[in-house]
Design an enzyme around this catalytic site. Structure first.
Site, PDB file in Angstrom:
ATOM      1  N   ARG A 105      32.218  43.636  47.417  1.00  0.00           N
ATOM      2  CA  ARG A 105      33.175  44.255  46.486  1.00  0.00           C
ATOM      3  C   ARG A 105      32.425  45.284  45.637  1.00  0.00           C
ATOM      4  O   ARG A 105      31.397  44.951  45.026  1.00  0.00           O
ATOM      5  CB  ARG A 105      33.785  43.168  45.607  1.00  0.00           C
ATOM      6  N   ARG A 174      33.769  41.453  34.972  1.00  0.00           N
ATOM      7  CA  ARG A 174      34.006  42.030  36.305  1.00  0.00           C
ATOM      8  C   ARG A 174      34.470  43.488  36.211  1.00  0.00           C
ATOM      9  O   ARG A 174      34.522  44.065  35.141  1.00  0.00           O
ATOM     10  CB  ARG A 174      35.081  41.199  37.010  1.00  0.00           C
ATOM     11  N   LYS A 238      34.076  33.556  35.482  1.00  0.00           N
ATOM     12  CA  LYS A 238      34.389  34.992  35.552  1.00  0.00           C
ATOM     13  C   LYS A 238      35.094  35.467  34.284  1.00  0.00           C
ATOM     14  O   LYS A 238      35.739  34.661  33.567  1.00  0.00           O
ATOM     15  CB  LYS A 238      35.262  35.272  36.770  1.00  0.00           C
ATOM     16  N   LYS A 240      37.372  38.981  32.807  1.00  0.00           N
ATOM     17  CA  LYS A 240      38.010  40.223  33.270  1.00  0.00           C
ATOM     18  C   LYS A 240      38.565  41.033  32.111  1.00  0.00           C
ATOM     19  O   LYS A 240      39.215  40.473  31.225  1.00  0.00           O
ATOM     20  CB  LYS A 240      39.138  39.879  34.239  1.00  0.00           C
ATOM     21  N   CYS A 459      47.646  39.260  48.398  1.00  0.00           N
ATOM     22  CA  CYS A 459      46.193  39.076  48.420  1.00  0.00           C
ATOM     23  C   CYS A 459      45.717  39.143  49.864  1.00  0.00           C
ATOM     24  O   CYS A 459      46.518  39.188  50.799  1.00  0.00           O
ATOM     25  CB  CYS A 459      45.828  37.740  47.798  1.00  0.00           C
ATOM     26  N   CYS A 465      39.498  35.010  53.710  1.00  0.00           N
ATOM     27  CA  CYS A 465      39.357  34.219  52.490  1.00  0.00           C
ATOM     28  C   CYS A 465      39.193  32.739  52.796  1.00  0.00           C
ATOM     29  O   CYS A 465      40.071  32.125  53.417  1.00  0.00           O
ATOM     30  CB  CYS A 465      40.565  34.423  51.574  1.00  0.00           C
ATOM     31  N   CYS A 504      47.143  31.188  48.243  1.00  0.00           N
ATOM     32  CA  CYS A 504      46.805  29.954  47.526  1.00  0.00           C
ATOM     33  C   CYS A 504      47.099  30.176  46.041  1.00  0.00           C
ATOM     34  O   CYS A 504      47.429  31.293  45.637  1.00  0.00           O
ATOM     35  CB  CYS A 504      45.342  29.569  47.777  1.00  0.00           C
ATOM     36  N   CYS A 508      45.383  35.860  43.133  1.00  0.00           N
ATOM     37  CA  CYS A 508      44.718  37.160  43.276  1.00  0.00           C
ATOM     38  C   CYS A 508      45.666  38.354  43.306  1.00  0.00           C
ATOM     39  O   CYS A 508      45.263  39.461  42.979  1.00  0.00           O
ATOM     40  CB  CYS A 508      43.832  37.159  44.510  1.00  0.00           C
TER      41      CYS A 508
HETATM   42 FE1  SRM Z   1      40.624  36.726  43.509  1.00  0.00          FE
HETATM   43  C1  SRM Z   1      38.691  34.127  44.472  1.00  0.00           C
HETATM   44  C2  SRM Z   1      40.244  38.153  46.487  1.00  0.00           C
HETATM   45  C3  SRM Z   1      41.919  39.540  42.233  1.00  0.00           C
HETATM   46  C4  SRM Z   1      41.876  34.937  40.826  1.00  0.00           C
HETATM   47  N1  SRM Z   1      39.570  36.252  45.181  1.00  0.00           N
HETATM   48  C5  SRM Z   1      38.794  35.147  45.362  1.00  0.00           C
HETATM   49  C6  SRM Z   1      38.006  35.232  46.666  1.00  0.00           C
HETATM   50  C7  SRM Z   1      36.688  35.876  46.364  1.00  0.00           C
HETATM   51  C8  SRM Z   1      37.859  33.911  47.442  1.00  0.00           C
HETATM   52  C9  SRM Z   1      36.634  33.085  47.217  1.00  0.00           C
HETATM   53  O1  SRM Z   1      36.276  32.779  46.050  1.00  0.00           O
HETATM   54  O2  SRM Z   1      36.028  32.683  48.203  1.00  0.00           O
HETATM   55  C10 SRM Z   1      38.953  36.169  47.440  1.00  0.00           C
HETATM   56  C11 SRM Z   1      38.301  36.985  48.556  1.00  0.00           C
HETATM   57  C12 SRM Z   1      39.287  37.230  49.664  1.00  0.00           C
HETATM   58  C13 SRM Z   1      38.812  38.166  50.696  1.00  0.00           C
HETATM   59  O3  SRM Z   1      38.653  37.753  51.858  1.00  0.00           O
HETATM   60  O4  SRM Z   1      38.623  39.346  50.394  1.00  0.00           O
HETATM   61  C14 SRM Z   1      39.616  36.924  46.321  1.00  0.00           C
HETATM   62  N2  SRM Z   1      40.893  38.536  44.199  1.00  0.00           N
HETATM   63  C15 SRM Z   1      40.761  38.918  45.496  1.00  0.00           C
HETATM   64  C16 SRM Z   1      41.290  40.323  45.716  1.00  0.00           C
HETATM   65  C17 SRM Z   1      40.523  41.102  46.756  1.00  0.00           C
HETATM   66  C18 SRM Z   1      42.780  40.220  46.081  1.00  0.00           C
HETATM   67  C19 SRM Z   1      43.389  41.440  46.700  1.00  0.00           C
HETATM   68  O5  SRM Z   1      43.988  41.256  47.745  1.00  0.00           O
HETATM   69  O6  SRM Z   1      43.291  42.539  46.166  1.00  0.00           O
HETATM   70  C20 SRM Z   1      41.195  40.855  44.274  1.00  0.00           C
HETATM   71  C21 SRM Z   1      39.868  41.474  43.985  1.00  0.00           C
HETATM   72  C22 SRM Z   1      39.798  41.963  42.578  1.00  0.00           C
HETATM   73  C23 SRM Z   1      38.584  42.768  42.263  1.00  0.00           C
HETATM   74  O7  SRM Z   1      38.496  43.890  42.760  1.00  0.00           O
HETATM   75  O8  SRM Z   1      37.760  42.306  41.472  1.00  0.00           O
HETATM   76  C24 SRM Z   1      41.343  39.571  43.474  1.00  0.00           C
HETATM   77  N3  SRM Z   1      41.625  37.178  41.788  1.00  0.00           N
HETATM   78  C25 SRM Z   1      42.173  38.393  41.519  1.00  0.00           C
HETATM   79  C26 SRM Z   1      43.095  38.278  40.428  1.00  0.00           C
HETATM   80  C27 SRM Z   1      43.951  39.399  39.867  1.00  0.00           C
HETATM   81  C28 SRM Z   1      43.269  40.147  38.765  1.00  0.00           C
HETATM   82  O9  SRM Z   1      42.125  39.867  38.431  1.00  0.00           O
HETATM   83  O10 SRM Z   1      43.897  41.051  38.224  1.00  0.00           O
HETATM   84  C29 SRM Z   1      43.097  36.943  40.036  1.00  0.00           C
HETATM   85  C30 SRM Z   1      44.016  36.306  38.959  1.00  0.00           C
HETATM   86  C31 SRM Z   1      43.625  36.665  37.580  1.00  0.00           C
HETATM   87  C32 SRM Z   1      42.621  35.692  37.052  1.00  0.00           C
HETATM   88  O11 SRM Z   1      41.431  35.832  37.353  1.00  0.00           O
HETATM   89  O12 SRM Z   1      43.023  34.759  36.350  1.00  0.00           O
HETATM   90  C33 SRM Z   1      42.160  36.264  40.901  1.00  0.00           C
HETATM   91  N4  SRM Z   1      40.278  34.852  42.745  1.00  0.00           N
HETATM   92  C34 SRM Z   1      40.936  34.296  41.674  1.00  0.00           C
HETATM   93  C35 SRM Z   1      40.517  32.931  41.551  1.00  0.00           C
HETATM   94  C36 SRM Z   1      41.020  31.920  40.486  1.00  0.00           C
HETATM   95  C37 SRM Z   1      40.284  32.056  39.200  1.00  0.00           C
HETATM   96  C38 SRM Z   1      40.683  30.997  38.204  1.00  0.00           C
HETATM   97  O13 SRM Z   1      40.551  31.224  37.011  1.00  0.00           O
HETATM   98  O14 SRM Z   1      41.091  29.909  38.594  1.00  0.00           O
HETATM   99  C39 SRM Z   1      39.599  32.684  42.586  1.00  0.00           C
HETATM  100  C40 SRM Z   1      38.865  31.369  42.897  1.00  0.00           C
HETATM  101  C41 SRM Z   1      37.751  31.090  41.958  1.00  0.00           C
HETATM  102  O15 SRM Z   1      37.325  31.916  41.154  1.00  0.00           O
HETATM  103  O16 SRM Z   1      37.265  29.962  42.044  1.00  0.00           O
HETATM  104  C42 SRM Z   1      39.485  33.907  43.329  1.00  0.00           C
HETATM  105 FE1  SF4 Z   2      42.183  33.889  48.779  1.00  0.00          FE
HETATM  106 FE2  SF4 Z   2      43.831  32.503  47.268  1.00  0.00          FE
HETATM  107 FE3  SF4 Z   2      42.822  34.784  46.354  1.00  0.00          FE
HETATM  108 FE4  SF4 Z   2      44.597  34.850  48.268  1.00  0.00          FE
HETATM  109  S1  SF4 Z   2      44.961  34.062  46.183  1.00  0.00           S
HETATM  110  S2  SF4 Z   2      42.670  35.970  48.258  1.00  0.00           S
HETATM  111  S3  SF4 Z   2      44.157  33.022  49.418  1.00  0.00           S
HETATM  112  S4  SF4 Z   2      41.678  32.957  46.794  1.00  0.00           S
END
Ligand code: SRM
Ligand code: SF4
Length: 597
Positions: A105, A174, A238, A240, A459, A465, A504, A508
């Protein structure tokens, strides 16, 4: 033993030492109960500022993976170990190693990239990763399918055009979000500049990234490095940050740990309302976890952005829960201790007294699509990219078209918070040439797309993922077609309705802020949420705990019909569901209140 003192630089004394970390336990001053630290804490502490064994394990060509602990550390450098889940079963049957690769990323504050950077990333995608570039919901690029041996070539290639992936993931601040069309007003440009400055200010100071991937001379083992803002164990989780410029709430400001709402008066940026404690991730069946919208702390002047940001970040550093990663985000610190306590702590650390929040209002979240004129005489084009996936497909050569544009473009590219792209700073001379490229490849069809499609997010989910429970990006086209048919039946094709789907509950694609939100539970099964406010100021609520897409379409068909017939003037679909469809006794989740999802 590690001690974090509060911001000594600003003269705040050691009396503010909040907790002590040993390799075993976290001592909360609130409860005085020692609890074991989560496994990531000693890992970070022992990593020599995020070095660990990364260099050695990347150099080991006997397998395609890294160990679990090293995988946790590479996240701080923007790298996630993944495997192709489509191949898992077959490879297991054949007794072979999983098809490992990395996702990388990029760090890209405000989503801004030059045409030259674009061309380099375009080439790297394919040369050293799978061919697609993926635009994310936080305005950056992801590469997928990067084999271990290609990690360094990719990072070196990015470095040549001044791009990096430092702190794109991990327990740090981030990628910082900002409105994607800055050149359209002086205020917008200033907001972008503040976002970029905060991103730089909050970067970790370790040289680990440069040593490991860019072969910089070793620092580890020499003079001790200092992480003045983060300390040796970085943040509990994390963190943000987003900046937003009303009336658009494109960055979903209330979902950010830290948010700055730009206040423009008489065309001039006068300051920001600061928000804290937003976050969306939750776990199915765990009521202790929930999405939460941020609280507004108050108003500050533009030159106080970094100072206040640092105080918010260090308060979370010192009080965030390091024993339970599911309870470690800032939203829980604030939920547990109260917003007034938090505000006092931030004021104390920053020396800034918040003024009362200034009025603001949001009216949209949608990116501006098609051609738009800017005050400076230039133009920008808002290009819709479903799920942010840039790849050449039969009859849809998105990657080629954007490469052709990058070859002649003299402005820049802005990645939007909704996974779309703005081609910005287009001069009047250049406009017909870019128009012609878009038309040649059939990419100028924004006006023909449904309001639902233009407001859809998904997502990544399967196959990359590791946390996906259900399909998301790959099923979105089918979901849209099914709902578009129902909307067409009711004359609602061009109504802006936000729909968001994730594989899930991590959130995201910010599904809990979608007027329609699908959250994956199991293969082909989704929890269905309804009733968020379109402008991102109210969360949705659970409508059905588990359904298939087809069942959901059938459940929503009569509701959509009623909406077409019974809605009040300019009532959004989410507002209608909230008023008419959802049970009256359900909790109302608006800004500043937690959701019992
Ligand atoms: Fe996310 C984890 C993809 C925005 C909440 N996110 C992941 C991972 C890295 C899976 C992993 O941990 O193994 C995913 C990778 C998938 C892949 O194959 O690429 C993933 N997140 C994404 C992206 C690529 C979604 C998309 O389709 O665009 C976004 C990348 C953002 C970036 O450029 O930095 C992405 N993730 C978000 C958002 C939205 C936002 O930030 O505006 C959220 C919800 C907001 C928040 O953080 O509360 C988000 N991602 C999570 C979480 C849950 C965090 C939590 O507090 O519980 C995880 C899992 C974790 O951190 O344990 C996670
Ligand atoms: Fe993966 Fe869940 Fe984030 Fe979708 S919402 S990219 S399934 S961690």
């Amino acid at each position: 033993m590690f001690l974090h003192s509060c911001n000594a630089k600003k003269g705040i004394a050691q009396r503010n030492i909040i907790y002590k970390i040993t390799s075993l336990q976290f001592m909360s001053t609130a409860t005085q109960e020692p609890k074991p630290l989560s496994a990531n804490e000693p890992l970070k502490a022992d990593s020599r500022h995020l070095r660990g064994q990364i260099a050695e394990e990347l150099a080991d060509t006997s397998n395609g993976a890294v160990t679990e602990g090293t995988g946790q550390l590479t996240k701080f450098h923007g790298l996630y170990l993944q495997d192709d889940r489509d191949l898992r079963v077959a490879l297991k049957k054949a007794g072979k190693e999983k098809a490992f690769s990395f996702m990388l990323r990029v760090r890209l504050p405000g989503g801004k990239a030059t045409p030259h950077q674009w061309l380099v990333l375009d080439k790297l995608a394919g040369d050293v990763s799978s061919p697609s570039l993926r635009l994310t919901t936080r305005q950056t690029f992801q590469f997928h399918g990067v084999l271990k041996g290609n990690v360094k070539p990719l990072i070196k290639g990015m470095h040549k055009v001044l791009l990096d992936s430092i702190a794109a993931c991990g327990d740090v601040n981030r990628n910082v979000m900002a409105p994607p069309n800055p050149e359209c007003s002086a205020a917008a440009q200033q907001v972008y500049d503040h976002a970029k400055a905060w991103s730089e200010f909050a970067l970790p100071k370790t040289r680990a990234y440069h040593e490991i991937y860019l072969d910089e001379e070793l620092v580890a083992g020499g003079e001790p490095e200092n992480e003045p803002m983060y300390g040796d164990t970085y943040l509990p989780r994390k963190f943000k940050t987003g900046f937003v410029l009303p009336p658009s709430n494109d960055v979903d400001i209330f979902s950010q740990d830290l948010g700055y709402i730009a206040i423009v008066e008489h065309g001039k940026l006068v300051g920001y309302n600061v928000t804290v404690g937003g976050g969306l991730g939750m776990s199915h069946g765990n009521a202790e976890t929930f999405p939460r919208l941020a609280d507004v702390l108050g108003f500050i002047a533009p030159d106080q952005v970094n100072n206040v940001g640092e105080a918010v970040l260090t308060t979370q550093r010192d009080f965030g829960d390091r024993t339970n990663r599911k309870h470690a985000r800032l939203k829980y610190t604030i939920q547990d201790r109260g917003i007034e306590w938090f505000k006092g702590e931030v004021e104390k650390r920053s020396g800034v007294t918040f003024a009362p929040a200034r009025p603001f209002s949001f009216s949209t979240i949608q990116d501006p699509f098609g051609w738009h004129a800017c005050a400076d005489g230039n133009w920008f084009y808002g290009l819709h990219i479903l799920s942010g996936r840039i790849v050449d497909k039969e009859g849809w050569p998105m990657k080629t078209a954007l490469r052709e544009i990058a070859e002649i473009h003299t402005g820049d590219f802005r990645l939007t918070p909704s996974q779309n792209l703005t081609i910005s700073g287009v001069t009047p001379d250049m406009k017909p040439r870019i128009e012609a490229i878009l038309a040649k490849h059939g990419l100028d069809k924004e006006n023909e797309r449904s309001g639902l499609r233009l407001n859809a997010l998904s997502c990544v989910a399967l196959p990359t993922c590791g946390l996906a429970l259900a399909e998301s990006e790959r099923i979105l086209p089918e979901v849209l077609e099914k709902f578009e048919a129902v909307l067409d039946e009711n004359g609602l094709r061009h109504d802006a309705i936000s729909i968001r789907i994730t594989g899930c509950p991590n959130g995201c694609a910010r599904p809990y802020l979608g007027e329609i939100g699908f959250v994956g539970k199991a293969p082909s099964k989704y929890a269905l949420y309804l009733g968020a406010r379109y402008d991102g100021t109210r969360l949705n609520r659970l409508f059905s705990p588990s359904t298939t897409i087809d069942n959901a379409v059938e459940m929503l068909r009569p509701i959509i019909k009623r909406y077409a017939l019974e809605r009040s003037e300019s009532e959004g679909f989410g507002d209608f569901c909230d008023r008419v469809v959802l049970p009256a006794d359900a909790t109302f989740h608006s800004v500043g209140t937690p959701a019992a999802a």
